[in-house]
Design an enzyme around this catalytic site. Structure first.
Site, PDB file in Angstrom:
ATOM      1  CG  HIS A 182     -10.022  17.712 -10.848  1.00 56.30           C
ATOM      2  ND1 HIS A 182      -9.096  18.036 -11.805  1.00 56.30           N
ATOM      3  CD2 HIS A 182     -10.634  18.882 -10.517  1.00 56.30           C
ATOM      4  CE1 HIS A 182      -9.132  19.335 -12.036  1.00 56.30           C
ATOM      5  NE2 HIS A 182     -10.066  19.873 -11.273  1.00 56.30           N
ATOM      6  CG  HIS A 212      -9.403  21.051  -7.690  1.00 54.60           C
ATOM      7  ND1 HIS A 212     -10.593  21.416  -8.273  1.00 54.60           N
ATOM      8  CD2 HIS A 212      -9.588  21.161  -6.347  1.00 54.60           C
ATOM      9  CE1 HIS A 212     -11.464  21.755  -7.323  1.00 54.60           C
ATOM     10  NE2 HIS A 212     -10.872  21.603  -6.148  1.00 54.60           N
ATOM     11  CD1 TRP A 245       0.682  -0.615   2.944  1.00 51.25           C
ATOM     12  CD2 TRP A 245      -1.385  -0.306   3.697  1.00 51.25           C
ATOM     13  NE1 TRP A 245       0.703  -0.824   4.288  1.00 51.25           N
ATOM     14  CE2 TRP A 245      -0.556  -0.647   4.784  1.00 51.25           C
ATOM     15  CE3 TRP A 245      -2.731  -0.077   3.939  1.00 51.25           C
ATOM     16  CZ2 TRP A 245      -1.028  -0.747   6.096  1.00 51.25           C
ATOM     17  CZ3 TRP A 245      -3.196  -0.173   5.251  1.00 51.25           C
ATOM     18  CH2 TRP A 245      -2.351  -0.508   6.306  1.00 51.25           C
ATOM     19  CG  ASN A 246       1.688   2.970  -2.902  1.00 47.81           C
ATOM     20  OD1 ASN A 246       2.802   2.578  -2.605  1.00 47.81           O
ATOM     21  ND2 ASN A 246       1.024   2.531  -3.970  1.00 47.81           N
ATOM     22  CG  HIS A 265     -13.025  24.784  -6.976  1.00 51.52           C
ATOM     23  ND1 HIS A 265     -11.806  24.904  -6.335  1.00 51.52           N
ATOM     24  CD2 HIS A 265     -12.749  24.901  -8.302  1.00 51.52           C
ATOM     25  CE1 HIS A 265     -10.854  25.079  -7.226  1.00 51.52           C
ATOM     26  NE2 HIS A 265     -11.392  25.110  -8.421  1.00 51.52           N
ATOM     27  CG  ASP A 315     -13.634  21.925 -10.600  1.00 53.59           C
ATOM     28  OD1 ASP A 315     -12.692  21.238 -10.186  1.00 53.59           O
ATOM     29  OD2 ASP A 315     -13.514  22.774 -11.507  1.00 53.59           O
ATOM     30  CG  HIS A 345     -13.755  27.621 -12.300  1.00 49.44           C
ATOM     31  ND1 HIS A 345     -13.031  27.530 -13.465  1.00 49.44           N
ATOM     32  CD2 HIS A 345     -13.419  26.528 -11.567  1.00 49.44           C
ATOM     33  CE1 HIS A 345     -12.279  26.441 -13.426  1.00 49.44           C
ATOM     34  NE2 HIS A 345     -12.499  25.805 -12.293  1.00 49.44           N
TER      35      HIS A 345
HETATM   36 MN    MN Z   1     -10.723  21.917 -10.517  1.00 52.81          MN
END
Ligand code: MN
Length: 259
Positions: free
Chosen positions: A73, A69, A61-62, A79, A75, A209
């Site tokens: 991804h 973002h 595992w990591n 945001h 938003d 946005h």
């Molecule tokens: Mn974004």
């Protein structure tokens, strides 16, 4: 038979395909470059916890470090400052039913090939609708620019020069139209963000946005494989991680489409 029974039968029979609209997420995945006066969002770093060794003999595992973002991804409305006071505006409070909607794929590859700063106009949307029907309420509107073919090459993907990045997006009036006249769920793009590369210089800056998130709508960035979707008729699923008070998250975006 219920529609879900039919859907499962069609999936099993290969009549419906599952299209992965997600970019591979690794340390080389490009992230947005902001002017140096602003804090940068880090890309992904992966450090190993154990890999069948002294630190964990039977398990691998990591630990991940990344900005919300990063890569393909989601938003969330919180945001953007315009969406900061909306109810249920964070990744953990959004209505999960709203993660699923019909996909409307608007092919602007020809325009973008001529002009990387291309902005989709209302007229462009209406021309698409004349061919494919009106965008239904609750749809994801996906801007099919061909940008994903630039892959993980950061210079090609961000396409920046002294003027800043040159990547396509939506005209401000188009974002307003999609919110007010079509009540979309949100917009998705192949580029690093849902605003055009030059949108930091627009008035207001980053209008997509501001308009989308101010209206409680969503964004999807760095999508892939839009060429595998029909203009209409696909169902898109984009569910962000349930990060408490999260502004977005990497997401595995899937579409169900006729095979
Ligand atoms: Mn974004």
């Amino acid at each position: 038979m219920s529609s879900i029974t039919n859907l499962l039968a069609d999936l099993a029979a290969g009549k419906i395909k599952v299209v992965d609209l997600t970019q591979p997420l690794g340390p080389a995945t490009p992230v947005i470059d902001l002017p140096p006066i602003f804090a940068p969002s880090p890309g992904l770093t992966i450090s190993e916890i154990s890999r069948y060794d002294d630190k964990g003999p039977a398990w691998y595992w990591n630990t991940l470090t990344l900005g919300e973002h990063t890569g393909t991804h989601f938003d969330a409305p919180v945001h953007w400052v315009t969406g900061k006071d909306l109810p249920n505006n964070t990744t953990d409070t959004l209505d999960p039913a709203s993660f699923i909607g019909p996909a409307c794929v608007i092919d602007v590859r020809a325009e973008v090939a001529q002009d990387p700063d291309f902005l989709l106009s209302i007229e462009g949307v209406k021309a698409w609708e004349a061919q494919h029907g009106q965008i239904p309420a609750g749809a994801w509107v996906l801007l099919f620019t061909g940008w994903a073919s630039r892959g993980n090459d950061k210079a090609a993907f961000l396409n920046a020069d002294a003027e800043g990045p040159h990547t396509p997006g939506f005209h401000q009036t188009t974002s307003e139209f999609l919110v007010k006249e079509r009540d979309v769920l949100g917009v998705g793009v192949e580029t690093i963000g849902t605003d055009a590369g030059q949108a930091g210089k627009f008035n207001p800056p980053f209008p997509n946005h501001g308009i989308m998130h101010g209206a409680g709508k969503y964004g999807l960035a760095s999508l892939r494989n839009l060429d595998q979707l029909p203009p209409t008729g696909a169902l898109l699923i984009a569910a962000p991680l349930k990060i408490v008070d999260g502004s977005g998250s990497p997401v595995r975006v899937l579409a169900l489409a006729p095979a």
